[in-house]
Design a protein around this motif. Structure first.
Motif, PDB file in Angstrom:
ATOM      1  N   VAL A  54       0.848  -1.198   0.000  1.00 42.70           N
ATOM      2  CA  VAL A  54       0.000   0.000   0.000  1.00 42.70           C
ATOM      3  C   VAL A  54       0.888   1.254   0.000  1.00 42.70           C
ATOM      4  CG1 VAL A  54      -1.588   1.369   1.431  1.00 42.70           C
ATOM      5  CG2 VAL A  54      -1.968  -1.093   1.125  1.00 42.70           C
ATOM      6  N   THR A  55       0.569   2.228  -0.844  1.00 39.83           N
ATOM      7  CA  THR A  55       1.359   3.464  -0.882  1.00 39.83           C
ATOM      8  C   THR A  55       0.517   4.713  -0.641  1.00 39.83           C
ATOM      9  OG1 THR A  55       1.070   3.549  -3.261  1.00 39.83           O
ATOM     10  CG2 THR A  55       3.103   2.545  -2.465  1.00 39.83           C
ATOM     11  N   ASP A  56      -0.808   4.580  -0.644  1.00 32.56           N
ATOM     12  CA  ASP A  56      -1.672   5.739  -0.406  1.00 32.56           C
ATOM     13  C   ASP A  56      -2.336   5.595   0.947  1.00 32.56           C
ATOM     14  OD1 ASP A  56      -2.059   7.570  -2.995  1.00 32.56           O
ATOM     15  OD2 ASP A  56      -1.681   5.497  -3.619  1.00 32.56           O
ATOM     16  N   LYS A  88       7.083   4.664  -2.067  1.00 32.87           N
ATOM     17  CA  LYS A  88       6.975   6.051  -1.644  1.00 32.87           C
ATOM     18  C   LYS A  88       5.535   6.282  -1.201  1.00 32.87           C
ATOM     19  CE  LYS A  88       8.102  10.741  -3.073  1.00 32.87           C
ATOM     20  NZ  LYS A  88       6.874  11.291  -2.449  1.00 32.87           N
ATOM     21  N   ILE A  89       5.377   6.853  -0.021  1.00 29.12           N
ATOM     22  CA  ILE A  89       4.035   7.013   0.524  1.00 29.12           C
ATOM     23  C   ILE A  89       3.446   8.361   0.115  1.00 29.12           C
ATOM     24  CG2 ILE A  89       2.672   7.176   2.657  1.00 29.12           C
ATOM     25  CD1 ILE A  89       3.859   4.383   2.089  1.00 29.12           C
ATOM     26  N   THR A  90       2.196   8.347  -0.298  1.00 25.56           N
ATOM     27  CA  THR A  90       1.440   9.583  -0.492  1.00 25.56           C
ATOM     28  C   THR A  90       0.441   9.687   0.654  1.00 25.56           C
ATOM     29  OG1 THR A  90       1.611   9.424  -2.896  1.00 25.56           O
ATOM     30  CG2 THR A  90      -0.139  10.834  -2.029  1.00 25.56           C
ATOM     31  N   TRP A  91       0.572  10.764   1.411  1.00 20.20           N
ATOM     32  CA  TRP A  91      -0.382  10.997   2.506  1.00 20.20           C
ATOM     33  C   TRP A  91      -1.533  11.864   2.005  1.00 20.20           C
ATOM     34  CZ3 TRP A  91      -0.531   8.477   7.013  1.00 20.20           C
ATOM     35  CH2 TRP A  91       0.638   7.830   7.432  1.00 20.20           C
ATOM     36  N   HIS A  92      -2.740  11.372   2.150  1.00 21.96           N
ATOM     37  CA  HIS A  92      -3.939  12.111   1.747  1.00 21.96           C
ATOM     38  C   HIS A  92      -4.565  12.741   2.985  1.00 21.96           C
ATOM     39  CE1 HIS A  92      -4.508  10.057  -2.313  1.00 21.96           C
ATOM     40  NE2 HIS A  92      -3.564   9.347  -1.749  1.00 21.96           N
ATOM     41  N   MET A  93      -4.810  14.032   2.936  1.00 17.78           N
ATOM     42  CA  MET A  93      -5.535  14.684   4.022  1.00 17.78           C
ATOM     43  C   MET A  93      -7.021  14.590   3.689  1.00 17.78           C
ATOM     44  SD  MET A  93      -5.668  16.235   6.824  1.00 17.78           S
ATOM     45  CE  MET A  93      -6.888  17.193   7.717  1.00 17.78           C
ATOM     46  N   ILE A  94      -7.791  13.892   4.532  1.00 16.22           N
ATOM     47  CA  ILE A  94      -9.186  13.637   4.175  1.00 16.22           C
ATOM     48  C   ILE A  94     -10.182  14.298   5.115  1.00 16.22           C
ATOM     49  CG2 ILE A  94      -8.616  11.434   3.041  1.00 16.22           C
ATOM     50  CD1 ILE A  94      -9.671  10.004   5.533  1.00 16.22           C
ATOM     51  N   GLY A  95      -9.684  14.916   6.197  1.00 14.53           N
ATOM     52  CA  GLY A  95     -10.603  15.450   7.200  1.00 14.53           C
ATOM     53  C   GLY A  95     -10.716  16.966   7.156  1.00 14.53           C
ATOM     54  N   SER A 109       1.315  16.568   3.202  1.00 11.97           N
ATOM     55  CA  SER A 109       0.304  16.058   2.278  1.00 11.97           C
ATOM     56  C   SER A 109       0.156  16.989   1.084  1.00 11.97           C
ATOM     57  CB  SER A 109      -1.033  15.964   3.021  1.00 11.97           C
ATOM     58  OG  SER A 109      -2.074  15.683   2.117  1.00 11.97           O
ATOM     59  N   GLN A 110       0.237  16.424  -0.110  1.00 14.65           N
ATOM     60  CA  GLN A 110       0.052  17.231  -1.317  1.00 14.65           C
ATOM     61  C   GLN A 110      -1.262  16.914  -2.007  1.00 14.65           C
ATOM     62  OE1 GLN A 110       3.538  16.118  -0.820  1.00 14.65           O
ATOM     63  NE2 GLN A 110       3.541  18.103   0.206  1.00 14.65           N
ATOM     64  N   ILE A 111      -2.123  16.179  -1.298  1.00  6.42           N
ATOM     65  CA  ILE A 111      -3.467  15.966  -1.838  1.00  6.42           C
ATOM     66  C   ILE A 111      -4.486  16.089  -0.715  1.00  6.42           C
ATOM     67  CG2 ILE A 111      -3.037  13.446  -1.934  1.00  6.42           C
ATOM     68  CD1 ILE A 111      -5.209  13.499  -4.267  1.00  6.42           C
ATOM     69  N   ILE A 112      -5.348  17.064  -0.853  1.00 10.67           N
ATOM     70  CA  ILE A 112      -6.289  17.409   0.214  1.00 10.67           C
ATOM     71  C   ILE A 112      -7.710  17.203  -0.309  1.00 10.67           C
ATOM     72  CG2 ILE A 112      -7.083  19.250   1.752  1.00 10.67           C
ATOM     73  CD1 ILE A 112      -4.225  20.429   1.559  1.00 10.67           C
TER      74      ILE A 112
END
Ligand SMILES: *Cc1c(COP(=O)(O)O)cnc(C)c1O
Length: 242
Positions: A54-56, A88-95, A109-112
């Motif tokens: 898992v990377t996301d 490489k991990i992509t951190w998603h900000m979901i809150g 995080s570069q994806i919000i």
């Protein structure tokens, strides 16, 4: 060890459900990304899903995102050879996100997924002048119109998307929504359908670019319905971790 096996089995089940559902309705499973939501997981469990490829990963609060992402980054440095190559991990900000946290979030995080006001988007735009690639944002829509929920009302979403699309330092990549908390699958489906229709409407409006191609919807309780209704990103936590 028991815990480990369970996580891998659960992840496998989620992946199989998604693939089966997608194929049944003629979608390509490769077009659907699982974001593993780690907010309730121990760091050991998070490491386990990373070992499984898992990377996301997704977090809904900066207070968690910061320490967890730091710890995971350090562990990955030290355990490179244990991990699938070039992980490489992509951190998603979901809150829900406060404007005064934006600067800190963007370091991790570069994806919000949870942008629901113009002022929040402006803040992201402001802190991203020299950021390359540009941070990606999704417009959060309140598809169920429950007053206590975050997200722009459906009726205001097109106008808001047009405004976000003009901001030079960020990239509007899609819509995000959360279904109502209910066991009534028809209500959940109606909410996802409404979001999908809105997505198509915005896409053909000419106000957004080609990068507008994601619908982030579907959680542990409703991810197969979300796949049926066109989700490209699923945010799944408890079905994998508990
Ligand atoms: C916690 C959370 C999820 C995942 O929920 P599960 O039911 O654990 O799969 C998805 N999206 C958001 C915004 C969340 O906060």
């Amino acid at each position: 060890m028991q815990l480990t096996n369970k996580i891998s089995e659960r992840l496998e089940k989620v992946k199989n459900d998604i693939a089966e559902t997608a194929v049944r309705i003629g979608r390509n499973p490769a077009d659907i990304k699982i974001i593993v939501v780690t907010k309730t997981a121990t760091t050991e469990s998070i490491k386990e899903v990373i070992r499984l490829g898992v990377t996301d990963l997704g977090e809904n609060r900066l207070q968690n995102l910061k320490p967890v992402s730091d710890e995971i980054a350090e562990w990955m440095q030290q355990n490179r050879n244990e991990l699938p190559e070039l992980t490489k991990i992509t951190w998603h900000m979901i809150g829900h996100l406060q404007r005064n946290k934006v600067r800190h979030i963007l370091k991790i995080s570069q994806i919000i997924h949870s942008v629901d006001t113009l002022r929040l988007a402006e803040e992201i735009n402001k802190f991203s002048i020299r950021t390359e690639p540009k941070p990606q944002i999704l417009l959060q829509v309140n598809c169920s119109e429950e007053p206590q929920k975050y997200g722009v009302p459906v009726g205001a979403a097109i106008h808001m998307a047009e405004q976000l699309a003009t901001m030079p330092n960020l990239s509007l990549v899609g819509l995000m929504t959360m279904a109502p908390l209910t066991l009534n699958k028809d209500l959940v489906r109606a909410c996802f359908m409404r979001t999908r229709e809105l997505f198509e409407e915005i896409r053909i409006s000419g106000a957004v670019g080609k990068e507008f191609r994601h619908i982030s919807m579907g959680m542990s309780q409703d991810y197969t319905i979300a796949v049926e209704e066109g989700a490209t990103m699923l945010r799944i936590g408890s079905a994998i971790f508990s």
